[in-house]
Motif scaffolding. Structure first.
Motif, PDB file in Angstrom:
ATOM      1  N   SER A   1       0.831  -1.211   0.000  1.00  0.00           N
ATOM      2  CA  SER A   1       0.000   0.000   0.000  1.00  0.00           C
ATOM      3  C   SER A   1       0.859   1.252   0.000  1.00  0.00           C
ATOM      4  O   SER A   1       1.927   1.301   0.615  1.00  0.00           O
ATOM      5  CB  SER A   1      -0.914   0.008   1.231  1.00  0.00           C
ATOM      6  OG  SER A   1      -0.144   0.119   2.422  1.00  0.00           O
TER       7      SER A   1
ATOM      8  N   HIS B   1       0.372   5.857  -0.468  1.00  0.00           N
ATOM      9  CA  HIS B   1      -0.439   7.039  -0.764  1.00  0.00           C
ATOM     10  C   HIS B   1       0.065   7.758  -2.015  1.00  0.00           C
ATOM     11  O   HIS B   1      -0.545   8.733  -2.440  1.00  0.00           O
ATOM     12  CB  HIS B   1      -0.396   8.011   0.424  1.00  0.00           C
ATOM     13  CG  HIS B   1      -1.135   7.518   1.637  1.00  0.00           C
ATOM     14  ND1 HIS B   1      -2.514   7.543   1.737  1.00  0.00           N
ATOM     15  CD2 HIS B   1      -0.692   6.974   2.797  1.00  0.00           C
ATOM     16  CE1 HIS B   1      -2.889   7.059   2.911  1.00  0.00           C
ATOM     17  NE2 HIS B   1      -1.796   6.698   3.574  1.00  0.00           N
TER      18      HIS B   1
ATOM     19  N   ARG C   1       2.247   3.990  -7.451  1.00  0.00           N
ATOM     20  CA  ARG C   1       1.200   2.972  -7.602  1.00  0.00           C
ATOM     21  C   ARG C   1       0.933   2.675  -9.080  1.00  0.00           C
ATOM     22  O   ARG C   1       0.936   1.513  -9.502  1.00  0.00           O
ATOM     23  CB  ARG C   1      -0.077   3.447  -6.909  1.00  0.00           C
ATOM     24  CG  ARG C   1      -1.178   2.399  -6.865  1.00  0.00           C
ATOM     25  CD  ARG C   1      -2.287   2.821  -5.916  1.00  0.00           C
ATOM     26  NE  ARG C   1      -2.973   4.030  -6.320  1.00  0.00           N
ATOM     27  CZ  ARG C   1      -2.923   5.186  -5.665  1.00  0.00           C
ATOM     28  NH1 ARG C   1      -2.192   5.291  -4.564  1.00  0.00           N
ATOM     29  NH2 ARG C   1      -3.595   6.242  -6.088  1.00  0.00           N
TER      30      ARG C   1
ATOM     31  N   ILE D   1      -1.580  -1.070  -3.985  1.00  0.00           N
ATOM     32  CA  ILE D   1      -2.940  -0.604  -3.748  1.00  0.00           C
ATOM     33  C   ILE D   1      -2.905   0.773  -3.098  1.00  0.00           C
ATOM     34  O   ILE D   1      -1.880   1.215  -2.585  1.00  0.00           O
ATOM     35  CB  ILE D   1      -3.734  -1.601  -2.868  1.00  0.00           C
ATOM     36  CG1 ILE D   1      -3.087  -1.732  -1.480  1.00  0.00           C
ATOM     37  CG2 ILE D   1      -3.820  -2.952  -3.544  1.00  0.00           C
ATOM     38  CD1 ILE D   1      -3.875  -2.617  -0.521  1.00  0.00           C
ATOM     39  N   ASP D   2      -4.043   1.439  -3.145  1.00  0.00           N
ATOM     40  CA  ASP D   2      -4.177   2.792  -2.601  1.00  0.00           C
ATOM     41  C   ASP D   2      -4.349   2.720  -1.088  1.00  0.00           C
ATOM     42  O   ASP D   2      -5.337   2.183  -0.590  1.00  0.00           O
ATOM     43  CB  ASP D   2      -5.381   3.469  -3.258  1.00  0.00           C
ATOM     44  CG  ASP D   2      -5.564   4.909  -2.816  1.00  0.00           C
ATOM     45  OD1 ASP D   2      -4.768   5.399  -1.985  1.00  0.00           O
ATOM     46  OD2 ASP D   2      -6.500   5.562  -3.311  1.00  0.00           O
TER      47      ASP D   2
ATOM     48  N   GLY E   1      -5.204   4.901   0.841  1.00  0.00           N
ATOM     49  CA  GLY E   1      -6.370   5.666   1.262  1.00  0.00           C
ATOM     50  C   GLY E   1      -7.694   5.005   0.916  1.00  0.00           C
ATOM     51  O   GLY E   1      -8.757   5.509   1.290  1.00  0.00           O
ATOM     52  N   ASN E   2      -7.638   3.878   0.201  1.00  0.00           N
ATOM     53  CA  ASN E   2      -8.857   3.163  -0.181  1.00  0.00           C
ATOM     54  C   ASN E   2      -9.108   2.067   0.852  1.00  0.00           C
ATOM     55  O   ASN E   2      -8.454   1.021   0.853  1.00  0.00           O
ATOM     56  CB  ASN E   2      -8.684   2.562  -1.585  1.00  0.00           C
ATOM     57  CG  ASN E   2      -9.953   1.908  -2.100  1.00  0.00           C
ATOM     58  OD1 ASN E   2     -10.652   1.207  -1.375  1.00  0.00           O
ATOM     59  ND2 ASN E   2     -10.249   2.116  -3.368  1.00  0.00           N
ATOM     60  N   ILE E   3     -10.062   2.291   1.736  1.00  0.00           N
ATOM     61  CA  ILE E   3     -10.267   1.381   2.861  1.00  0.00           C
ATOM     62  C   ILE E   3     -10.720   0.003   2.397  1.00  0.00           C
ATOM     63  O   ILE E   3     -10.364  -1.012   3.017  1.00  0.00           O
ATOM     64  CB  ILE E   3     -11.279   1.979   3.877  1.00  0.00           C
ATOM     65  CG1 ILE E   3     -11.251   1.165   5.169  1.00  0.00           C
ATOM     66  CG2 ILE E   3     -12.659   2.079   3.277  1.00  0.00           C
ATOM     67  CD1 ILE E   3      -9.911   1.115   5.854  1.00  0.00           C
ATOM     68  N   GLU E   4     -11.451  -0.089   1.295  1.00  0.00           N
ATOM     69  CA  GLU E   4     -11.886  -1.393   0.804  1.00  0.00           C
ATOM     70  C   GLU E   4     -10.689  -2.227   0.340  1.00  0.00           C
ATOM     71  O   GLU E   4     -10.609  -3.426   0.616  1.00  0.00           O
ATOM     72  CB  GLU E   4     -12.894  -1.228  -0.337  1.00  0.00           C
ATOM     73  CG  GLU E   4     -14.232  -0.663   0.110  1.00  0.00           C
ATOM     74  CD  GLU E   4     -15.231  -0.585  -1.026  1.00  0.00           C
ATOM     75  OE1 GLU E   4     -14.864  -0.958  -2.170  1.00  0.00           O
ATOM     76  OE2 GLU E   4     -16.375  -0.152  -0.781  1.00  0.00           O
ATOM     77  N   GLN E   5      -9.760  -1.587  -0.371  1.00  0.00           N
ATOM     78  CA  GLN E   5      -8.570  -2.310  -0.814  1.00  0.00           C
ATOM     79  C   GLN E   5      -7.709  -2.729   0.380  1.00  0.00           C
ATOM     80  O   GLN E   5      -7.165  -3.836   0.414  1.00  0.00           O
ATOM     81  CB  GLN E   5      -7.750  -1.443  -1.775  1.00  0.00           C
ATOM     82  CG  GLN E   5      -8.428  -1.198  -3.112  1.00  0.00           C
ATOM     83  CD  GLN E   5      -7.563  -0.361  -4.050  1.00  0.00           C
ATOM     84  OE1 GLN E   5      -6.414  -0.048  -3.753  1.00  0.00           O
ATOM     85  NE2 GLN E   5      -8.125   0.012  -5.188  1.00  0.00           N
TER      86      GLN E   5
ATOM     87  N   THR F   1      -6.571   2.283  10.097  1.00  0.00           N
ATOM     88  CA  THR F   1      -6.691   1.394   8.939  1.00  0.00           C
ATOM     89  C   THR F   1      -6.388  -0.045   9.328  1.00  0.00           C
ATOM     90  O   THR F   1      -7.065  -0.980   8.893  1.00  0.00           O
ATOM     91  CB  THR F   1      -5.733   1.850   7.830  1.00  0.00           C
ATOM     92  OG1 THR F   1      -6.033   3.195   7.466  1.00  0.00           O
ATOM     93  CG2 THR F   1      -5.854   0.963   6.605  1.00  0.00           C
TER      94      THR F   1
END
Length: 714
Positions: A278, A280, A285, A313-314, A316-320, A346
């Protein structure tokens, strides 16, 4: 040869369906669909379970009893074959978890290997090739190549004969009653792996070893196969991919430039099929995901190491991020201390999502490596994560979640620096121009590029365009495949010290497991971190930009050598049983610094006041040596002076604030008042001599670049 408990083994023979591949469940699905299509009724689970291990003739007779004499069994089976093959070609063969690791260990133990399957050769070869395990086997004996099928021993005897081995020297892997009977009557060392059907007493009586899963078999096999030694720098990663997913929470210097390599070497037999990391940073990315790989550069050997099978992965993308925490077996948390409070939220959400996904039960504990470069890192992380969990769930659930997983403190030796955005941008621009010339024969644009750290909006737009267009046009065997994307510069130290707190760590190739990680943390904090910081504070005053270049100056090298000797002297009193480790680590550290031509002094010198805290890397060593009377600390006290100079000249604090910070830290140290007073006077006196008057009077004004400065080190 493999000594497996009391048996000397030279060969391994595997059944295929239900043993290596989870095809029995797939077969149930396709037979149900085929019977529904042809007779309007789906075969029942009871009928299908009763057919397990039966020959086609016996299954046909049983079908007649339950579904009528005129049932078109041959057509149903043929249609099921078509459906199964279609599923395999579309979605791949469902491999039993742990299979590849078992096959690799057996092969690297020198065993000859065979498949003995009731399936036809045409089907068997397609499945083995599709699953990428065909390469492990020397011999393949199929159901259409023997006169008598299982439970007759012919197929296992034939496989052993083709391997030119007596059957008694072969492990024989099976999952069904007919299969285990066949292996038993063939005289092999029988291994029963449970599939859909629970084994009965007759099966167990013919079984030498019974395992509920392939992973259980792997665990037993691990006790009889070698732990591979620490890899060498240019040793290739394992070719075979296992079925594990791992994660790196923080694609920074250590995450991308060290932990990615550790996870790629894994246990030396196989490596994870997927590594998530991960960040930011959208440029890193998109670039890594577009190229499908990146490289770590080892300047000391002019060697670029390619890291593959990684998805960025991002952060900041909580799903990822949640998906990474749900899917992974191991996650390395590679975060700076200042980011811990925010990233703990997170981590908590990821652990909670894993808890929910597993129906609130403990199934596969997650191993979390804490890469924080700080003594007491685990305690600090758990404190933050617990607080974050309590915000999203009940306190008892938060406790339960933390108790489910393995948290392991670590100590990292390797020095790594991450390339700037500008450096990556230049690489992308050059690669894009080569790409366009190759594709369209356009002229190169030689426009100058500024050397700042961050990209301006136009550069961000162009970088995104470069990546997108190269990605959309990339094809196998394309020129871009030979154009590596360099993201990190690294030194060559291989091991990571890890708290021995998870069963997953035992076979990890680059990990040195220790029972008391606090000792290694203390050594790293003072012998590496402290000396590193003090040396770069001094090197910066002399105008050097990188550590490697600074080490070519005899003054800098002598200063570092003096620091190392003083720190080693104090640590030898504190940890006398680690004396040999101290010498080895000091030598390794010195070699790393000498070759760190790409490692900026600015990176190591940053945040000086935190490094000058009371019990931290500098004052901790000074206090230790003062308390053991007779131990030298002259270079250490000079290093503290350089640290305060650096903080003042970088406008981190004013002169008066630096003196106040010094007084507070000494008051919080373990020194008595007399020692505090003497040390404070010593540092203040040399600080006053070293700094120009304007720093003491006009602290708030901007400061010019420091001049070349000498300091009396005698």
């Amino acid at each position: 040869m493999l000594k497996f408990n009391n048996d000397i083994i030279h060969g391994a023979i595997f059944d295929m369906d239900g043993t290596m591949f989870d095809t029995e469940r797939l077969r149930f699905q396709t037979l149900k669909q085929a019977s529904q299509e042809l007779i309007g009724v789906s075969f029942s689970d009871a009928y299908l379970m009763a057919c397990l291990g039966l020959s086609a003739t016996s299954a046909h007779q049983l079908a007649k009893q339950q579904y009528g004499e005129d049932i078109p069994y041959a057509q149903i089976r043929k249609r099921a074959d078509e459906l199964e093959l279609e599923s395999v070609r579309n979605f791949g063969v469902p491999i039993k978890k742990g299979l590849v690791q078992v096959l690799e260990r057996l092969r690297k133990s020198g065993l000859r290997m065979a498949v003995a399957t009731s399936s036809r050769r045409l089907i068997a070869e397609e499945y083995l090739i599709n699953a990428n395990v065909y390469k492990f086997f020397d011999v393949l004996v199929c159901g259409d190549e023997v006169q008598q099928g299982k439970p007759h021993p012919e197929i296992f005897l034939s496989a052993a004969e083709k391997l030119n081995l007596p059957s008694s020297e072969c492990l024989m892997f099976e999952d069904s009653e007919n299969g285990i009977t066949s292996a038993y009557d063939a005289g092999g060392v029988t291994i029963l792996l449970q599939d859909i059907k629970e084994p009965n007493s007759n099966m167990l009586a013919k079984t030498d070893y019974f395992f509920e899963s392939m992973y259980d078999c792997l665990h037993q096999l691990d006790q009889h196969t070698l732990n591979l030694e620490m890899p060498t720098l240019q040793e290739s990663f394992p070719q075979s991919l296992n079925q594990l997913t791992v994660g790196i929470h923080g694609f920074g210097a250590i995450g991308g430039g060290f932990m990615a390599q550790i996870m790629s070497h894994w246990d030396g037999y196989t490596r994870p099929k997927q590594i998530y990391a991960s960040t930011h940073n959208p440029l890193y990315r998109s670039a890594v995901n577009a190229f499908g790989s990146y490289c770590i550069r080892y300047g000391q050997f002019s060697y670029d190491e390619r890291i593959e099978n990684m998805s960025i992965i991002d952060a900041g993308n909580i799903e990822q991020m949640q998906e990474m925490y749900i899917a992974s077996s191991m996650i390395a948390v590679c975060l700076p201390e200042h980011a811990l409070a925010s990233e703990a939220k997170t981590i908590a959400q990821g652990l909670y999502a894993r808890y929910i996904a597993n129906d609130e039960h403990l199934t596969n504990p997650l191993t979390i490596l804490i890469i924080l470069n700080k003594i007491g890192a685990k305690h600090l992380l758990l404190e933050h994560v617990h607080s974050a969990l309590v915000e999203i769930t009940a306190p008892d659930i938060a406790e339960k979640i933390l108790e489910q997983h393995y948290f392991c403190d670590t100590v990292v030796n390797r020095m790594v620096s991450k390339l700037t955005d500008q450096n990556l941008y230049r690489q992308l621009r050059i690669k894009y121009n080569i790409f366009k010339q190759y594709q369209l024969d356009h002229d190169l644009d030689h426009a100058d590029i500024e050397d700042a750290t961050r990209l301006n909006p136009e550069q961000e737009r162009l970088a995104s365009m470069y990546v997108e267009e190269m990605c959309s046009n990339f094809k196998p065997s394309h020129i871009l495949q030979t154009m590596d994307l360099i993201l990190f510069h690294a030194e060559v130290d291989m091991p990571i010290y890890v708290e021995n707190n998870s069963p997953l760590l035992g076979k990890m190739r680059q990990m040195v497991l220790v029972d008391d990680i606090r000792e290694i943390q203390l050594i790293k904090n003072r012998l590496w971190n402290g000396v590193h910081a003090m040396t770069t504070w001094y090197a910066t005053r002399l105008g050097y930009e990188t550590i490697g270049l600074a080490m070519t100056d005899p003054k800098v090298r002598q200063f570092m050598e003096g620091l190392l000797e003083e720190v080693k002297a104090g640590l030898t009193f504190t940890l006398p049983h680690r004396k040999n480790d101290l010498n080895d680590l000091a030598k390794s550290f010195m070699n790393s610094c000498v070759n760190a031509y790409k490692d900026p002094c600015e990176r190591v010198a940053r945040d000086p006041l935190r490094k000058l805290a009371a019990s931290e890397r500098v004052f901790g060593s000074i206090a230790c040596n003062i308390q053991h009377e007779g131990l030298p600390y002259q270079h250490l006290s000079q290093g503290a002076v350089f640290g305060y100079c650096y903080a003042i000249e970088q406008n981190a604090v004013s002169y008066d604030e630096a003196l106040e910070h010094l007084e507070i830290q000494l008051a919080q140290s373990e020194l008595n008042e007399q020692h505090q007073r003497c040390l404070q006077q010593h540092i203040e006196m040399h600080l006053a001599q070293l700094l120009p008057d304007k720093h003491k009077i006009h602290n708030s004004q901007s400061v010019p670049t420091p001049k070349q400065a000498e300091y009396n080190l005698t």
